[in-house]
Design a protein around this motif. Sequence first.
Motif, PDB file in Angstrom:
ATOM      1  N   GLY A  88       1.000  -1.001  -0.038  1.00 51.53           N
ATOM      2  CA  GLY A  88       0.074  -0.081   0.166  1.00 51.53           C
ATOM      3  C   GLY A  88       0.885   1.359   0.089  1.00 51.53           C
ATOM      4  O   GLY A  88       1.664   1.349  -0.685  1.00 51.53           O
ATOM      5  N   TYR A  89       0.345   2.306   1.090  1.00 50.80           N
ATOM      6  CA  TYR A  89       1.132   3.461   1.014  1.00 50.80           C
ATOM      7  C   TYR A  89       2.428   3.622   1.795  1.00 50.80           C
ATOM      8  O   TYR A  89       2.497   3.825   3.003  1.00 50.80           O
ATOM      9  N   ASP A  90       3.516   2.805   1.344  1.00 52.38           N
ATOM     10  CA  ASP A  90       4.705   2.600   1.834  1.00 52.38           C
ATOM     11  C   ASP A  90       5.917   2.829   0.946  1.00 52.38           C
ATOM     12  O   ASP A  90       5.652   3.002  -0.165  1.00 52.38           O
ATOM     13  N   MET A  91       7.182   2.567   1.448  1.00 54.53           N
ATOM     14  CA  MET A  91       8.284   2.620   0.602  1.00 54.53           C
ATOM     15  C   MET A  91       8.844   1.447  -0.098  1.00 54.53           C
ATOM     16  O   MET A  91       8.834   0.429   0.723  1.00 54.53           O
ATOM     17  N   LYS A  92       9.251   1.331  -1.193  1.00 60.19           N
ATOM     18  CA  LYS A  92      10.002   0.252  -1.833  1.00 60.19           C
ATOM     19  C   LYS A  92      11.002   0.821  -2.587  1.00 60.19           C
ATOM     20  O   LYS A  92      11.063   1.922  -3.169  1.00 60.19           O
ATOM     21  N   THR A  93      12.095  -0.160  -2.551  1.00 58.76           N
ATOM     22  CA  THR A  93      13.319   0.431  -3.402  1.00 58.76           C
ATOM     23  C   THR A  93      13.789  -0.871  -4.204  1.00 58.76           C
ATOM     24  O   THR A  93      13.917  -2.020  -3.481  1.00 58.76           O
ATOM     25  N   LYS A  94      14.254  -0.845  -5.322  1.00 60.20           N
ATOM     26  CA  LYS A  94      15.046  -1.651  -5.895  1.00 60.20           C
ATOM     27  C   LYS A  94      16.259  -1.308  -6.704  1.00 60.20           C
ATOM     28  O   LYS A  94      16.187  -0.123  -7.269  1.00 60.20           O
ATOM     29  N   LEU A  95      17.320  -2.005  -6.721  1.00 61.63           N
ATOM     30  CA  LEU A  95      18.804  -1.694  -7.316  1.00 61.63           C
ATOM     31  C   LEU A  95      18.938  -2.605  -8.345  1.00 61.63           C
ATOM     32  O   LEU A  95      18.559  -4.128  -8.402  1.00 61.63           O
ATOM     33  N   TRP A  96      19.372  -2.167  -9.689  1.00 64.10           N
ATOM     34  CA  TRP A  96      19.601  -2.980 -10.699  1.00 64.10           C
ATOM     35  C   TRP A  96      21.092  -2.803 -11.407  1.00 64.10           C
ATOM     36  O   TRP A  96      21.656  -1.627 -11.069  1.00 64.10           O
TER      37      TRP A  96
END
Length: 234
Positions: free
Chosen positions: A67-75
Amino acid sequence: MTATVRAITTAKPNSVGSFNVTKPTGTAQGDLLLAFHSMDQGTLAQMGTPTGGATWLSLGTRNSGTGYDMKTKLWWKIAGASEPANYGFTENSTGTGCVAIVAIMGADTTVTPVVAQAGSDAGFEVTVATPSSTPTGSDDLELRWAAGNPDFEAVTWTAPATYTKQADLQGNNTTACLATKQLTSSAATGVQNFTASVGVGNRHGFTVDVASLPDQPPRPPVIVSQAVNRSSRW
């Protein structure tokens, strides 16, 4: 040869399901490319693998909830011979995000970048910690990414001392900062704090170390033997 930032491009998408990020200027075949992507809403699955050129590989993921929260991805990937002008990214169609792509020249592309991550979902704070990392060598290039939710307030960032701020981003309710440093030691680099101008929630901190190409030993001189012609007069 020392790993060095060649160029950086950024994007701050708002309420779009898909978007493009320009290839860093001057990207050459064999460069190591890193992509940092943080988003404030939706699911990790909506942050699909970037598209375009050589295949992007996952380097790190952090999730502060659904929902309304933080997500991070590194590539990361190694630039191929036919990289496109833009790379395609996806995220929740009602979310906001921050993306930075870094082209690095002189990297040892046989070594997967070292990555460490940390975070806190408690309250709102101006300090975002990026964790310590142990580089592969004394001349690694270190990159640090701090991100969080500013509750729709404008944010400017101060990078850790001795680090160079490369990007200061805000996509509505996602904000992020990228900073780099050329290392001179293989010792652990310690926790480094970014400071936001206002408190941010759901804080994510990533540290990435990119190995430099090893120095090539000097080639020995090439000695060419030449026949000596002598003539004698009698």
